[in-house]
Design a protein around this motif. Structure first.
Motif, PDB file in Angstrom:
ATOM      1  N   GLY A   1      14.697 -66.816  20.126  1.00 24.08           N
ATOM      2  CA  GLY A   1      15.654 -67.893  19.885  1.00 24.08           C
ATOM      3  C   GLY A   1      15.666 -68.348  18.434  1.00 24.08           C
ATOM      4  O   GLY A   1      16.732 -68.620  17.864  1.00 24.08           O
ATOM      5  N   THR A   2      14.488 -68.412  17.815  1.00 24.35           N
ATOM      6  CA  THR A   2      14.421 -68.835  16.413  1.00 24.35           C
ATOM      7  C   THR A   2      15.035 -67.791  15.497  1.00 24.35           C
ATOM      8  O   THR A   2      15.808 -68.125  14.573  1.00 24.35           O
TER       9      THR A   2
ATOM     10  N   LEU B   1       5.901 -68.188  27.060  1.00 19.23           N
ATOM     11  CA  LEU B   1       7.259 -68.258  26.525  1.00 19.23           C
ATOM     12  C   LEU B   1       7.334 -67.951  25.036  1.00 19.23           C
ATOM     13  O   LEU B   1       8.420 -68.061  24.450  1.00 19.23           O
ATOM     14  N   MET B   2       6.225 -67.626  24.423  1.00 16.39           N
ATOM     15  CA  MET B   2       6.217 -67.409  22.979  1.00 16.39           C
ATOM     16  C   MET B   2       7.205 -66.319  22.528  1.00 16.39           C
ATOM     17  O   MET B   2       7.920 -66.512  21.526  1.00 16.39           O
TER      18      MET B   2
ATOM     19  N   TRP C   1       2.009 -72.238  28.211  1.00 15.91           N
ATOM     20  CA  TRP C   1       3.234 -72.209  27.408  1.00 15.91           C
ATOM     21  C   TRP C   1       3.307 -70.992  26.504  1.00 15.91           C
ATOM     22  O   TRP C   1       4.398 -70.619  26.043  1.00 15.91           O
TER      23      TRP C   1
ATOM     24  N   VAL D   1      17.478 -67.357  26.707  1.00 18.36           N
ATOM     25  CA  VAL D   1      16.183 -68.000  26.448  1.00 18.36           C
ATOM     26  C   VAL D   1      16.011 -69.220  27.344  1.00 18.36           C
ATOM     27  O   VAL D   1      14.923 -69.456  27.903  1.00 18.36           O
TER      28      VAL D   1
ATOM     29  N   LEU E   1      20.790 -67.741  23.309  1.00 15.68           N
ATOM     30  CA  LEU E   1      20.169 -69.024  23.626  1.00 15.68           C
ATOM     31  C   LEU E   1      20.236 -69.324  25.116  1.00 15.68           C
ATOM     32  O   LEU E   1      19.300 -69.901  25.683  1.00 15.68           O
TER      33      LEU E   1
ATOM     34  N   ILE F   1      13.086 -70.076  30.207  1.00 22.41           N
ATOM     35  CA  ILE F   1      12.322 -71.320  30.284  1.00 22.41           C
ATOM     36  C   ILE F   1      12.415 -71.920  31.686  1.00 22.41           C
ATOM     37  O   ILE F   1      11.422 -72.411  32.247  1.00 22.41           O
TER      38      ILE F   1
ATOM     39  N   TRP G   1      10.072 -65.516  23.765  1.00 22.95           N
ATOM     40  CA  TRP G   1      11.427 -66.051  23.853  1.00 22.95           C
ATOM     41  C   TRP G   1      11.653 -67.145  22.820  1.00 22.95           C
ATOM     42  O   TRP G   1      12.791 -67.325  22.341  1.00 22.95           O
ATOM     43  N   TYR G   2      10.632 -67.894  22.482  1.00 24.62           N
ATOM     44  CA  TYR G   2      10.758 -68.840  21.378  1.00 24.62           C
ATOM     45  C   TYR G   2      11.064 -68.110  20.076  1.00 24.62           C
ATOM     46  O   TYR G   2      11.908 -68.545  19.272  1.00 24.62           O
ATOM     47  N   ILE G   3      10.376 -67.012  19.862  1.00 21.06           N
ATOM     48  CA  ILE G   3      10.588 -66.246  18.627  1.00 21.06           C
ATOM     49  C   ILE G   3      11.997 -65.653  18.607  1.00 21.06           C
ATOM     50  O   ILE G   3      12.688 -65.674  17.573  1.00 21.06           O
TER      51      ILE G   3
END
Length: 278
Positions: free
Chosen positions: A118-119, A111-112, A108, A158, A155, A162, A114-116
């Motif tokens: 999106g946040t 995807l870090m 996982w 992102v 989003l 995922i 893309w998480y950042i």
């Protein structure tokens, strides 16, 4: 009276030879200091002696032992088992005569970034929307709509990443390794196990904490379709499984053919109650 020196001889005395002590007969009584002799407890007739306590199911759940001499590198307590049946995503790329060994998605942490993104985009959108609502400008609604649309596009991108991560597979069989990538445009990279000349994996400090690594696979060919595979989970177990598949395929087939040994004994029959005769 004659004194005897250090090396001289004194007066001779008659001495009687010592008698050899006779062995004592064994006694059935308790040893000195003991209250009572040690005796083995006898169960009444018809009552079976209790056996060893049965192992709890939750203590040995997921553990399998292999006592065969050809157990391979993964004998003893094994890593968590992979699915016996390939998923529909990877089954279409397998031919009938090869044996499926497992498939893995990337860790996982892949995807870090893309998480950042999106946040941060959510935080920036909220901040920009708050500032735009304070404007007394006729273009305020347009600017607010553009901000929301850009945020939704980010989003959506992102979410696409995922989905791409979910569809990607690293597959191992008894003949080759494959890397499947893409959602609409599919890319399938393959390398036969017989052509692998060198293989290693590396872990960063973060990879050691989160249990992922990067595999580097070398082959005899010049152009390699599959060389670097980052962010694979459980790299040590996967490395041992691939090495065993390359160097001890017979041991793998033998282990796969053996049924798992039942480690939980059956429940002992209930002990009948002793009748008092009344």
């Amino acid at each position: 009276m004659t004194d005897s020196g250090a090396g001289g001889s004194g007066d001779k005395k008659d001495t009687e030879p010592l008698e050899t002590p006779s062995p004592r007969a064994p006694s059935d009584g308790p040893a000195p200091g003991a209250e009572s002799p040690t005796r083995e407890f006898q169960f009444p007739p018809g009552v079976a002696a209790p056996g060893p306590p049965a192992a709890a199911a939750n203590d040995i759940d997921g553990v399998r032992f292999d006592d065969s001499p050809a157990g391979g590198l993964l004998s003893g307590v094994r890593a968590p088992a992979v699915p016996d049946v390939p998923s529909p995503i990877s089954a279409r790329y397998l031919f009938p005569t090869e044996k499926y060994r497992g498939e893995w998605r990337r860790h996982w942490v892949h995807l870090m970034p893309w998480y950042i993104i999106g946040t941060l985009s959510t935080f920036i959108m909220g901040l920009a929307s708050g500032m735009l609502t304070k404007w007394d400008n006729e273009n305020r609604d347009t600017a607010l709509s553009v901000t929301v649309i850009v945020w939704l596009l980010i989003l959506g991108f992102v979410g696409w990443k995922i989905l791409d991560w979910y569809m990607d597979r690293f597959i191992l069989t008894n003949k080759r390794i494959m890397l499947i990538q893409g959602v609409i445009t599919r890319s399938v990279a393959m390398m036969p196990l017989g052509r692998v000349t060198d293989m290693k994996y590396s872990q960063t400090p973060m990879g050691r904490m989160l249990n992922y690594g990067e595999f580097i696979i070398e082959s005899a060919g010049q152009d390699q379709a599959l060389r670097n595979v980052p962010h694979l989970p459980n790299p040590n177990e996967l490395y041992l499984q691939m090495c065993e598949e390359m160097y001890e395929p017979e041991a793998v087939d033998e282990r796969m053919a053996e049924p798992e040994e039942d480690l939980i004994p059956e429940e002992a029959p209930a002990v009948p109650a002793k009748s008092d005769g009344t």
